[in-house]
Write a protein that holds these residues in place. Sequence first.
Motif, PDB file in Angstrom:
ATOM      1  N   UNK A  27       0.851  -1.181   0.000  1.00  0.00           N
ATOM      2  CA  UNK A  27       0.000   0.000   0.000  1.00  0.00           C
ATOM      3  C   UNK A  27       0.888   1.232   0.000  1.00  0.00           C
ATOM      4  N   UNK A  28       0.349   2.289  -0.542  1.00  0.00           N
ATOM      5  CA  UNK A  28       1.033   3.575  -0.519  1.00  0.00           C
ATOM      6  C   UNK A  28       0.042   4.622  -0.040  1.00  0.00           C
ATOM      7  N   UNK A  29       0.434   5.376   0.955  1.00  0.00           N
ATOM      8  CA  UNK A  29      -0.431   6.413   1.500  1.00  0.00           C
ATOM      9  C   UNK A  29       0.124   7.755   1.057  1.00  0.00           C
ATOM     10  N   UNK A  30      -0.739   8.544   0.457  1.00  0.00           N
ATOM     11  CA  UNK A  30      -0.299   9.851  -0.047  1.00  0.00           C
ATOM     12  C   UNK A  30      -0.053  10.804   1.115  1.00  0.00           C
ATOM     13  N   UNK A  31       0.648  11.864   0.841  1.00  0.00           N
ATOM     14  CA  UNK A  31       0.939  12.850   1.882  1.00  0.00           C
ATOM     15  C   UNK A  31      -0.347  13.532   2.346  1.00  0.00           C
TER      16      UNK A  31
ATOM     17  N   UNK B  56      -1.956  11.262   4.867  1.00  0.00           N
ATOM     18  CA  UNK B  56      -1.241  11.340   6.139  1.00  0.00           C
ATOM     19  C   UNK B  56      -1.608  12.612   6.891  1.00  0.00           C
ATOM     20  N   UNK B  57      -1.737  13.728   6.161  1.00  0.00           N
ATOM     21  CA  UNK B  57      -2.147  14.983   6.794  1.00  0.00           C
ATOM     22  C   UNK B  57      -3.539  14.855   7.402  1.00  0.00           C
ATOM     23  N   UNK B  58      -4.445  14.160   6.708  1.00  0.00           N
ATOM     24  CA  UNK B  58      -5.794  13.960   7.238  1.00  0.00           C
ATOM     25  C   UNK B  58      -5.774  13.116   8.507  1.00  0.00           C
ATOM     26  N   UNK B  59      -4.911  12.108   8.542  1.00  0.00           N
ATOM     27  CA  UNK B  59      -4.804  11.282   9.734  1.00  0.00           C
ATOM     28  C   UNK B  59      -4.320  12.105  10.922  1.00  0.00           C
ATOM     29  N   UNK B  60      -3.344  12.970  10.689  1.00  0.00           N
ATOM     30  CA  UNK B  60      -2.820  13.817  11.754  1.00  0.00           C
ATOM     31  C   UNK B  60      -3.899  14.788  12.219  1.00  0.00           C
TER      32      UNK B  60
END
Length: 89
Positions: free
Chosen positions: A37-41, A44-48
């Motif tokens: 899997x690849x998670x876009x930046x 990742x910002x949404x997760x934070x």
Amino acid sequence: MKINPYSSIQATSASRQSKVNGQDDSSSANSQKKDQIQISSEALDLQVSKKEEAKRAERVEALKKQIESGEYKVDAKKVAERFYDYWKQ
């Protein structure tokens, strides 16, 4: 041209039978593949930001409880400093 639907059924059942018996050639190739899997930046910002939202929600709940119980005290000097800093910009 004559269409015989039974021949396609027989071919399908033979293919199914070979898979059941473990004679499928593609099964060995599939066992060597690994998922990635690849998670876009942006994701990742949404997760934070969701973690920050949870912390903010906890802080709001704590403030609500303090206000309801009468324990919340406003620091007028701190409020005035924040207003001053905001309007100074």
